[in-house]
Design a protein around this motif. Structure first.
Motif, mmCIF file in Angstrom:
data_model
loop_
_atom_site.group_PDB
_atom_site.id
_atom_site.type_symbol
_atom_site.label_atom_id
_atom_site.label_comp_id
_atom_site.label_asym_id
_atom_site.label_seq_id
_atom_site.Cartn_x
_atom_site.Cartn_y
_atom_site.Cartn_z
ATOM 1 N N ALA A 103 -12.107 -12.061 -1.926
ATOM 2 C CA ALA A 103 -10.952 -11.271 -2.338
ATOM 3 C C ALA A 103 -11.472 -10.183 -3.255
ATOM 4 N N GLY A 104 -10.645 -9.184 -3.513
ATOM 5 C CA GLY A 104 -11.072 -8.134 -4.429
ATOM 6 C C GLY A 104 -10.801 -6.750 -3.890
ATOM 7 N N LYS A 105 -10.607 -5.837 -4.786
ATOM 8 C CA LYS A 105 -10.263 -4.459 -4.449
ATOM 9 C C LYS A 105 -11.252 -3.858 -3.457
ATOM 10 N N GLY A 106 -10.738 -3.450 -2.299
ATOM 11 C CA GLY A 106 -11.550 -2.780 -1.287
ATOM 12 C C GLY A 106 -12.273 -3.702 -0.334
ATOM 13 N N ILE A 107 -12.374 -4.999 -0.657
ATOM 14 C CA ILE A 107 -13.141 -5.916 0.196
ATOM 15 C C ILE A 107 -12.454 -6.160 1.543
ATOM 16 N N PRO A 108 -11.136 -6.441 1.605
ATOM 17 C CA PRO A 108 -10.511 -6.640 2.919
ATOM 18 C C PRO A 108 -10.663 -5.431 3.846
ATOM 19 N N ALA A 109 -10.474 -4.225 3.314
ATOM 20 C CA ALA A 109 -10.604 -3.026 4.140
ATOM 21 C C ALA A 109 -12.012 -2.877 4.679
ATOM 22 N N ASP A 110 -12.991 -3.304 3.885
ATOM 23 C CA ASP A 110 -14.387 -3.182 4.285
ATOM 24 C C ASP A 110 -14.789 -4.257 5.285
ATOM 25 N N LYS A 111 -14.244 -5.466 5.122
ATOM 26 C CA LYS A 111 -14.711 -6.609 5.900
ATOM 27 C C LYS A 111 -13.889 -6.893 7.153
ATOM 28 N N LEU A 112 -12.622 -6.476 7.163
ATOM 29 C CA LEU A 112 -11.735 -6.815 8.273
ATOM 30 C C LEU A 112 -11.510 -5.612 9.178
ATOM 31 N N ASP A 113 -11.308 -5.889 10.440
ATOM 32 C CA ASP A 113 -11.156 -4.841 11.444
ATOM 33 C C ASP A 113 -9.694 -4.429 11.575
ATOM 34 N N HIS A 114 -9.161 -3.865 10.479
ATOM 35 C CA HIS A 114 -7.791 -3.350 10.490
ATOM 36 C C HIS A 114 -7.770 -2.068 9.676
ATOM 37 N N GLU A 115 -7.689 -0.954 10.344
ATOM 38 C CA GLU A 115 -7.735 0.330 9.657
ATOM 39 C C GLU A 115 -6.536 0.546 8.740
ATOM 40 N N GLU A 116 -5.454 -0.202 8.976
ATOM 41 C CA GLU A 116 -4.246 0.014 8.186
ATOM 42 C C GLU A 116 -4.336 -0.599 6.798
ATOM 43 N N ILE A 117 -5.287 -1.490 6.553
ATOM 44 C CA ILE A 117 -5.411 -2.111 5.235
ATOM 45 C C ILE A 117 -5.774 -1.033 4.220
ATOM 46 N N PRO A 118 -4.991 -0.882 3.157
ATOM 47 C CA PRO A 118 -5.307 0.140 2.152
ATOM 48 C C PRO A 118 -6.705 -0.074 1.567
ATOM 49 N N GLU A 119 -7.405 1.001 1.346
ATOM 50 C CA GLU A 119 -8.774 0.922 0.842
ATOM 51 C C GLU A 119 -8.868 0.190 -0.487
ATOM 52 N N SER A 120 -7.802 0.248 -1.286
ATOM 53 C CA SER A 120 -7.832 -0.357 -2.620
ATOM 54 C C SER A 120 -7.241 -1.761 -2.659
ATOM 55 N N ALA A 121 -6.750 -2.263 -1.525
ATOM 56 C CA ALA A 121 -6.053 -3.552 -1.519
ATOM 57 C C ALA A 121 -7.015 -4.708 -1.778
ATOM 58 N N PRO A 122 -6.635 -5.670 -2.635
ATOM 59 C CA PRO A 122 -7.500 -6.821 -2.892
ATOM 60 C C PRO A 122 -7.320 -7.956 -1.893
ATOM 61 N N LEU A 123 -6.217 -7.920 -1.122
ATOM 62 C CA LEU A 123 -5.918 -8.989 -0.169
ATOM 63 C C LEU A 123 -5.610 -8.389 1.188
ATOM 64 N N SER A 124 -5.742 -9.210 2.226
ATOM 65 C CA SER A 124 -5.714 -8.688 3.594
ATOM 66 C C SER A 124 -4.340 -8.210 4.045
ATOM 67 N N MET A 125 -3.251 -8.677 3.399
ATOM 68 C CA MET A 125 -1.931 -8.187 3.776
ATOM 69 C C MET A 125 -1.590 -6.882 3.067
ATOM 70 N N GLY A 126 -2.521 -6.363 2.276
ATOM 71 C CA GLY A 126 -2.404 -5.001 1.771
ATOM 72 C C GLY A 126 -1.865 -4.833 0.376
ATOM 73 N N PHE A 127 -1.389 -5.924 -0.251
ATOM 74 C CA PHE A 127 -0.811 -5.826 -1.586
ATOM 75 C C PHE A 127 -1.494 -6.790 -2.547
ATOM 76 N N LYS A 128 -1.520 -6.417 -3.813
ATOM 77 C CA LYS A 128 -2.028 -7.316 -4.833
ATOM 78 C C LYS A 128 -1.002 -8.410 -5.102
ATOM 79 N N SER A 129 -1.449 -9.485 -5.747
ATOM 80 C CA SER A 129 -0.558 -10.570 -6.134
ATOM 81 C C SER A 129 -0.851 -10.933 -7.583
ATOM 82 N N GLY A 130 -0.197 -11.957 -8.077
ATOM 83 C CA GLY A 130 -0.507 -12.433 -9.414
ATOM 84 C C GLY A 130 -0.036 -11.536 -10.529
ATOM 85 N N PHE A 131 1.145 -10.936 -10.384
ATOM 86 C CA PHE A 131 1.707 -10.156 -11.478
ATOM 87 C C PHE A 131 2.019 -11.094 -12.654
#
Length: 421
Positions: free
Chosen positions: A209-237
């Motif tokens: 997990a972590g900022k930018g890791i899902p976009a780098d590791k997963l084959d989904h161009e729609e994942i935001p570059e800054s997202a820490p999780l694969s569904m595109g949004f941060k959690s743990g507010f």
């Protein structure tokens, strides 16, 4: 993590020091892995689940889960009942880790990288059944699955589990090697004790997990570059997480500890990313949230998820007006009735790297009562609401499939070695 294992030998070998080589600096963990401070077990909190003061904080004060995750599902192979020698062996194994690596960030104010190690050890109902009764604080996994409307046969089948996390891949791998008795020293510390002969590894799960890791590791161009999780949004507010004392068992043999829900999930990212950002925002949070307010990855919300009691009360109105129900507003139904306080504390999460055939997700949470997890999971279900909304518009439940779940009690450090209840 296999790449880390082959390239970060300094921590995994039997060297007297942990000074990395030039080769070690070019790892997936980054240059920060060049320095791994050791720990002091006597300075640690008695509650193993107390991580919050030892986690990195983002700019808004939210705790940031470690990037590297390893879950070991364990089978018990020890004596019945456990012997004093076995308890000493297991306790020494965990104390070795605490001496070899600082606890997370070491409590450093303003830390931007977690060079140390955080872990959990949990014991399942199957483990306690060998010696007598299952503790009152521990809900059986098949019961939990049935109560949330899932297949009761989807239990993970483990007797115990260990969760290891860090921002440094080599730290996690070194901790695993030491814990299983495969090395004589770790980070320059002599390994005393191991789980070998008491537990065997039934399953090994890795995740990131972590900022930018899902976009780098997963084959989904729609994942935001800054997202820490694969569904595109941060959690743990901050507003959506209880205090660590708030999830502490208050009485009985495991007072001071907590309960752990361990879940392996499968995500349908293809269908999820068929929706545009505004539609994903509605489904992840609430129709009252605007896409602009949330930002590309949820960070626009700062430290507050923005979910209010009014959002929960207006689920039916939102469904009628927008044709959508939000995931966050649904699970907020499981908060405290008097003070709207959350009951479930996320401890680690990340997309799985050991299941290339599908997008897996590892999720762990701690809570005082596992019934709180049941209440939150039931709140995700479509049939809990009398609204005319299609499943694909009903939060995220339609995009998440349960592979298996497990339930555990996490003792205090004093009681972590083969408790009998």
């Amino acid at each position: 993590m296999s790449a880390c294992l082959s390239r970060e030998r300094s921590l995994l070998g039997d060297e007297e020091t942990a000074e990395p080589t030039a080769e070690d600096s070019e790892t997936d963990a980054g240059p920060e892995s060049r320095m791994v401070p050791r720990g002091d077990p006597s300075a640690l909190p008695d509650a193993i689940h107390k991580w919050s003061e030892y986690l990195v904080l983002d700019a808004h004060g939210n705790t940031v889960p470690p990037q590297q995750q390893l879950v070991l599902g364990l089978s018990y192979e020890g004596s019945n009942p456990p012997t004093a020698e076995e308890r000493e062996q297991v306790d020494a194994a965990f104390e070795t880790l605490e001496r070899a690596f600082q606890w997370g960030t070491g409590g450093a104010t303003g830390a931007t990288f977690n060079r140390g190690l955080l872990y959990l050890i949990g014991y399942a109902p199957r483990y306690f059944e060998r010696f007598g009764d299952v503790p009152d604080s521990l809900l059986r996994p098949e019961t939990m699955l049935e109560e949330v409307g899932e297949d009761p046969e989807k239990t993970d089948g483990f007797d115990a589990t260990v969760v290891l996390t860090s921002d440094v891949g080599s730290v996690v791998l070194a901790a695993e090697e030491a814990l299983m008795g495969r090395k004589e020293t770790v980070n320059g510390i002599e390994v005393e004790g191991s789980l070998d002969g008491v537990f065997s590894v039934a399953e090994r799960r890795t995740g990131f997990a972590g900022k930018g890791i899902p976009a780098d590791k997963l084959d989904h161009e729609e994942i935001p570059e800054s997202a820490p999780l694969s569904m595109g949004f941060k959690s743990g507010f901050t507003d959506s997480l209880p205090s660590e004392d708030g999830v502490k068992i208050e009485e009985g043999p495991f007072a001071g500890g907590t309960t752990l829900a361990l879940s392996r999930l499968r995500l349908n990212l293809d269908e999820w990313y068929d929706h545009d950002h505004e539609e994903r925002t509605d489904r992840m949070f609430c129709p009252a949230h605007s896409s602009e307010e949330v930002g590309p990855d949820g960070s626009g919300l700062g430290s507050d998820s923005g979910i209010t009691e009014e959002d929960v009360d207006n689920i039916e109105e939102h469904a009628e007006e927008h044709g959508v129900v939000g995931h966050s507003q649904k699970v907020a139904r499981a908060r405290g009735e008097d003070d709207f306080s959350p009951k479930i504390l996320r401890r680690s999460e990340g997309f799985a790297t050991d299941a290339p055939e599908h997008t897996g997700f590892n999720f762990t949470s701690v809570q005082r009562r596992l019934e709180s997890f049941v209440e939150a999971r039931k709140a995700m279900n479509v049939e809990e609401y009398d609204v005319d909304v299609a499943p694909e518009d009903h939060g995220i439940v339609n995009y998440v499939e349960t592979v298996n779940r497990g339930t555990y009690v996490v003792p205090t450090r004093e009681n972590r070695a083969l408790p009998e209840g």
